[in-house]
Design a protein around this motif. Structure first.
Motif, mmCIF file in Angstrom:
data_model
loop_
_atom_site.group_PDB
_atom_site.id
_atom_site.type_symbol
_atom_site.label_atom_id
_atom_site.label_comp_id
_atom_site.label_asym_id
_atom_site.label_seq_id
_atom_site.Cartn_x
_atom_site.Cartn_y
_atom_site.Cartn_z
ATOM 1 N N SER A 4 0.826 -1.207 0.000
ATOM 2 C CA SER A 4 0.000 0.000 0.000
ATOM 3 C C SER A 4 0.860 1.257 0.000
ATOM 4 C CB SER A 4 -0.953 0.007 1.189
ATOM 5 O OG SER A 4 -0.245 -0.029 2.404
ATOM 6 N N ALA A 5 2.025 1.215 0.613
ATOM 7 C CA ALA A 5 2.917 2.368 0.618
ATOM 8 C C ALA A 5 3.472 2.639 -0.775
ATOM 9 C CB ALA A 5 4.064 2.151 1.600
ATOM 10 N N ALA A 6 3.661 1.597 -1.557
ATOM 11 C CA ALA A 6 4.254 1.762 -2.891
ATOM 12 C C ALA A 6 3.426 2.674 -3.770
ATOM 13 C CB ALA A 6 4.435 0.402 -3.561
ATOM 14 N N SER A 7 2.102 2.508 -3.772
ATOM 15 C CA SER A 7 1.282 3.353 -4.640
ATOM 16 C C SER A 7 1.295 4.803 -4.163
ATOM 17 C CB SER A 7 -0.146 2.823 -4.739
ATOM 18 O OG SER A 7 -0.781 2.860 -3.486
ATOM 19 N N ASP A 8 1.355 5.035 -2.852
ATOM 20 C CA ASP A 8 1.420 6.404 -2.324
ATOM 21 C C ASP A 8 2.731 7.081 -2.714
ATOM 22 O OD1 ASP A 8 -1.051 6.054 -1.136
ATOM 23 O OD2 ASP A 8 -0.206 5.502 0.810
ATOM 24 N N VAL A 9 3.831 6.364 -2.572
ATOM 25 C CA VAL A 9 5.142 6.925 -2.921
ATOM 26 C C VAL A 9 5.217 7.168 -4.421
ATOM 27 C CG1 VAL A 9 7.626 6.452 -2.973
ATOM 28 C CG2 VAL A 9 6.293 5.887 -0.937
ATOM 29 N N TYR A 10 4.705 6.230 -5.204
ATOM 30 C CA TYR A 10 4.701 6.351 -6.667
ATOM 31 C C TYR A 10 3.999 7.638 -7.083
ATOM 32 C CZ TYR A 10 3.030 5.708 -11.409
ATOM 33 O OH TYR A 10 2.730 5.894 -12.719
ATOM 34 N N LYS A 11 2.821 7.878 -6.530
ATOM 35 C CA LYS A 11 2.038 9.062 -6.896
ATOM 36 C C LYS A 11 2.785 10.348 -6.529
ATOM 37 C CE LYS A 11 -2.276 6.599 -6.393
ATOM 38 N NZ LYS A 11 -3.371 6.272 -5.491
ATOM 39 N N ARG A 12 3.455 10.345 -5.388
ATOM 40 C CA ARG A 12 4.190 11.535 -4.956
ATOM 41 C C ARG A 12 5.374 11.828 -5.868
ATOM 42 N NH1 ARG A 12 6.282 15.201 -1.902
ATOM 43 N NH2 ARG A 12 8.055 15.027 -0.554
ATOM 44 N N ILE A 17 4.695 4.327 -15.327
ATOM 45 C CA ILE A 17 4.668 2.864 -15.388
ATOM 46 C C ILE A 17 4.552 2.381 -16.836
ATOM 47 C CG2 ILE A 17 3.755 2.526 -13.066
ATOM 48 C CD1 ILE A 17 0.989 2.139 -14.322
ATOM 49 N N THR A 18 4.574 3.299 -17.789
ATOM 50 C CA THR A 18 4.372 2.909 -19.179
ATOM 51 C C THR A 18 5.612 2.346 -19.850
ATOM 52 O OG1 THR A 18 4.787 5.171 -19.907
ATOM 53 C CG2 THR A 18 2.488 4.541 -19.525
ATOM 54 N N ASN A 19 6.797 2.731 -19.409
ATOM 55 C CA ASN A 19 8.017 2.277 -20.079
ATOM 56 C C ASN A 19 8.845 1.321 -19.227
ATOM 57 O OD1 ASN A 19 7.520 3.870 -22.356
ATOM 58 N ND2 ASN A 19 8.366 5.657 -21.333
ATOM 59 N N LEU A 20 8.194 0.519 -18.411
ATOM 60 C CA LEU A 20 8.913 -0.414 -17.555
ATOM 61 C C LEU A 20 9.478 -1.575 -18.360
ATOM 62 C CD1 LEU A 20 6.488 -0.630 -14.511
ATOM 63 C CD2 LEU A 20 8.669 0.571 -14.629
ATOM 64 N N SER A 21 10.600 -2.081 -17.908
ATOM 65 C CA SER A 21 11.208 -3.252 -18.528
ATOM 66 C C SER A 21 10.265 -4.449 -18.375
ATOM 67 C CB SER A 21 12.538 -3.562 -17.833
ATOM 68 O OG SER A 21 12.997 -4.828 -18.188
ATOM 69 N N SER A 22 10.332 -5.366 -19.312
ATOM 70 C CA SER A 22 9.501 -6.570 -19.212
ATOM 71 C C SER A 22 10.079 -7.550 -18.184
ATOM 72 C CB SER A 22 9.386 -7.248 -20.578
ATOM 73 O OG SER A 22 10.663 -7.640 -21.027
ATOM 74 N N VAL A 23 11.291 -7.305 -17.734
ATOM 75 C CA VAL A 23 11.920 -8.158 -16.723
ATOM 76 C C VAL A 23 11.297 -7.856 -15.366
ATOM 77 C CG1 VAL A 23 14.075 -8.728 -15.553
ATOM 78 C CG2 VAL A 23 14.085 -8.215 -18.003
ATOM 79 N N GLN A 24 10.821 -8.880 -14.708
ATOM 80 C CA GLN A 24 10.219 -8.723 -13.382
ATOM 81 C C GLN A 24 11.320 -8.768 -12.326
ATOM 82 O OE1 GLN A 24 7.011 -8.152 -12.743
ATOM 83 N NE2 GLN A 24 6.414 -8.283 -14.882
ATOM 84 N N PRO A 25 11.495 -7.705 -11.536
ATOM 85 C CA PRO A 25 12.577 -7.704 -10.554
ATOM 86 C C PRO A 25 12.321 -8.608 -9.343
ATOM 87 C CG PRO A 25 11.311 -5.692 -10.380
ATOM 88 C CD PRO A 25 10.785 -6.445 -11.570
ATOM 89 N N PHE A 26 11.059 -8.921 -9.083
ATOM 90 C CA PHE A 26 10.709 -9.721 -7.908
ATOM 91 C C PHE A 26 9.837 -10.903 -8.304
ATOM 92 C CE2 PHE A 26 10.859 -5.202 -6.520
ATOM 93 C CZ PHE A 26 12.044 -5.278 -5.812
ATOM 94 N N THR A 27 9.959 -11.986 -7.557
ATOM 95 C CA THR A 27 9.164 -13.181 -7.855
ATOM 96 C C THR A 27 7.808 -13.179 -7.155
ATOM 97 O OG1 THR A 27 10.221 -14.394 -6.037
ATOM 98 C CG2 THR A 27 11.196 -14.623 -8.235
ATOM 99 N N ASP A 31 3.295 -5.861 -9.257
ATOM 100 C CA ASP A 31 2.709 -4.535 -9.089
ATOM 101 C C ASP A 31 3.520 -3.503 -9.879
ATOM 102 O OD1 ASP A 31 2.265 -1.874 -7.998
ATOM 103 O OD2 ASP A 31 1.202 -2.856 -6.364
ATOM 104 N N PRO A 32 2.888 -2.779 -10.803
ATOM 105 C CA PRO A 32 3.633 -1.822 -11.620
ATOM 106 C C PRO A 32 4.212 -0.661 -10.808
ATOM 107 C CG PRO A 32 1.287 -1.624 -12.033
ATOM 108 C CD PRO A 32 1.475 -2.833 -11.176
ATOM 109 N N TYR A 33 3.562 -0.282 -9.708
ATOM 110 C CA TYR A 33 4.076 0.793 -8.874
ATOM 111 C C TYR A 33 5.372 0.361 -8.185
ATOM 112 C CZ TYR A 33 -0.644 2.503 -9.611
ATOM 113 O OH TYR A 33 -1.814 2.904 -10.176
ATOM 114 N N VAL A 34 5.382 -0.853 -7.689
ATOM 115 C CA VAL A 34 6.583 -1.397 -7.053
ATOM 116 C C VAL A 34 7.710 -1.491 -8.080
ATOM 117 C CG1 VAL A 34 7.586 -3.438 -5.947
ATOM 118 C CG2 VAL A 34 5.301 -2.661 -5.291
ATOM 119 N N ARG A 35 7.382 -1.946 -9.284
ATOM 120 C CA ARG A 35 8.391 -2.062 -10.338
ATOM 121 C C ARG A 35 8.967 -0.692 -10.710
ATOM 122 N NH1 ARG A 35 5.677 -4.584 -15.013
ATOM 123 N NH2 ARG A 35 7.751 -4.524 -15.938
#
Length: 76
Positions: A4-12, A17-27, A31-35
């Protein structure tokens, strides 16, 4: 919770989130905000047994939040 903190920090930060790598950093999350925050170097994860995880349901500690705020200031 970290998730839940990730989306708040992302917005601030006004990240995209449109140009993110297709590589997933976490298993354990896609969540696109976390990425986006990970790509910006604001949040990291845990590396254990050859796997990188984010642990989105962990409780956000005061120390972790302090690190996130510091990284947000450095990103600007």
């Amino acid at each position: 919770l970290y998730s839940s903190a990730a989306s708040d920090v992302y917005k601030r930060q006004g990240l995209s989130i449109t140009n993110l790598s297709s590589v997933q950093p976490f298993t354990d999350t896609t969540d696109p905000y976390v990425r986006a925050l990970n790509a910006a170097g604001i949040v990291g994860g845990y590396f254990e047994n050859g796997t990188s995880t984010y642990k989105p349901y962990n409780t956000l500690t005061r120390g972790a939040m302090s690190a996130i705020v510091w990284r947000m200031e450095q990103y600007q």
